[in-house]
Write a protein that holds these residues in place. Structure first.
Motif, PDB file in Angstrom:
ATOM      1  N   SER A 206      -3.089   1.672  -8.827  1.00 54.68           N
ATOM      2  CA  SER A 206      -3.826   2.554  -8.223  1.00 54.68           C
ATOM      3  C   SER A 206      -3.686   4.065  -8.988  1.00 54.68           C
TER       4      SER A 206
ATOM      5  N   HIS B 234      -2.698   4.318  -2.427  1.00 59.96           N
ATOM      6  CA  HIS B 234      -2.680   5.530  -3.112  1.00 59.96           C
ATOM      7  C   HIS B 234      -1.364   5.963  -3.438  1.00 59.96           C
TER       8      HIS B 234
ATOM      9  N   GLN C  80       1.278   8.825  -4.108  1.00 62.49           N
ATOM     10  CA  GLN C  80       1.533  10.452  -4.236  1.00 62.49           C
ATOM     11  C   GLN C  80       2.351  10.623  -5.441  1.00 62.49           C
TER      12      GLN C  80
ATOM     13  N   GLN D 142      -7.810   3.481 -11.108  1.00 62.17           N
ATOM     14  CA  GLN D 142      -8.697   2.981  -9.981  1.00 62.17           C
ATOM     15  C   GLN D 142      -9.864   3.819 -10.262  1.00 62.17           C
TER      16      GLN D 142
ATOM     17  N   ASP E 107      -5.065   7.179 -10.279  1.00 61.57           N
ATOM     18  CA  ASP E 107      -6.216   7.559  -9.905  1.00 61.57           C
ATOM     19  C   ASP E 107      -6.457   9.249 -10.352  1.00 61.57           C
TER      20      ASP E 107
ATOM     21  N   ASN F 279     -13.446   5.292  -8.584  1.00 64.16           N
ATOM     22  CA  ASN F 279     -14.389   5.398  -7.599  1.00 64.16           C
ATOM     23  C   ASN F 279     -15.627   5.065  -7.703  1.00 64.16           C
TER      24      ASN F 279
ATOM     25  N   LYS G  75     -12.476   8.088  -0.848  1.00 59.24           N
ATOM     26  CA  LYS G  75     -11.762   7.233  -1.655  1.00 59.24           C
ATOM     27  C   LYS G  75     -11.387   8.069  -2.850  1.00 59.24           C
ATOM     28  N   PHE G  76     -10.009   7.687  -3.207  1.00 57.95           N
ATOM     29  CA  PHE G  76      -9.453   8.212  -4.544  1.00 57.95           C
ATOM     30  C   PHE G  76     -10.076   7.497  -5.656  1.00 57.95           C
TER      31      PHE G  76
ATOM     32  N   ASN H 239       0.688  -1.142   0.010  1.00 58.76           N
ATOM     33  CA  ASN H 239      -0.200   0.063  -0.017  1.00 58.76           C
ATOM     34  C   ASN H 239       0.817   1.216  -0.119  1.00 58.76           C
TER      35      ASN H 239
END
Length: 226
Positions: A98, A80, A82, A121, A100, A123, A130-131, A56
């Protein structure tokens, strides 16, 4: 049998049963989520046939990947990401599930020296915490990302709401499958979305029944972690 061996055998049994109920012939990829798991237990899972591992966070993944290595396993970024951690991400992971935002996709394209496999990803549930892309914007995003160099879009990913009754999130998984199918029908050049990464310990059987090709499971294999 060790606890991991017993747990893993039960997870495989449940995956097979869900696949049979859905009358599906294609297999399901199990990504063992190694958050909070020490290297010895990860090695035990690998010795039992696990070939896909999920993490993660970059700061947790880096020492685990250094300890375990990348021989015979594929590492998935499932949390997520960055944008300021894109460079280590493309060096550490084989798959980034992920993605997003369009900005993150552009950074990955810029920073990667070689092609990188990504999932977008979505949503689906629309939860604020949530992203992910909204279902309404995913078509535009997929089209723009398809034109970026060094990115290989292979599917969509979602995280369903937490619930005590997996049946309540079945519509979330179904909608992701319908989105994937609709995008593939657009004939966007170079786009072939094969994967649906959806389903975790509490809901993976329903996800498989609705078309998941990848499930992300930690607790059911390794037990509760801090």
């Amino acid at each position: 049998m060790t606890s991991i061996e017993t747990s893993l055998a039960e997870v495989h049994r449940r995956i097979a049963a869900a696949t049979a109920r859905a009358d599906r012939s294609e297999g399901v990829t199990l990504v063992a989520v190694t958050k909070g798991v020490n290297a010895d237990r990860i090695r035990a899972a690998i010795s039992l046939g696990v070939t896909h591992l999920g993490e993660n966070r970059i700061q947790d993944a880096a020492p685990r990947i250094a300890a375990i290595g990348r021989h015979a396993v594929r590492w998935h970024m499932i949390g997520h990401l960055q944008r300021n951690k894109v460079r280590p991400a493309v060096e550490l992971f084989d798959v980034i599930q992920s993605v997003d935002s369009l900005g993150l996709a552009k950074d990955l394209s810029r920073r990667s020296a070689t092609p990188v496999e990504i999932l977008l990803q979505v949503n689906v549930s629309g939860e604020r915490q949530k992203f992910g892309f909204s279902p309404d914007t995913i078509e535009e995003a997929v089209t723009e990302i398809a034109a970026l160099p060094r990115l290989k879009q292979t599917g969509l990913m979602t995280i369903a709401p937490m619930t005590d009754d997996p049946e309540t999130v079945r519509p979330v998984f179904r909608q992701l499958r319908e989105l994937r199918d609709a995008l593939n029908n657009l004939d966007i050049p170079g786009l072939d979305l094969v994967h649906l990464s959806m389903g975790m310990t509490d809901d993976f059987e329903v996800a498989i029944e609705e078309g998941a090709t990848i499930v992300r499971i930690g607790r059911a294999i390794f037990g509760d972690r801090t």
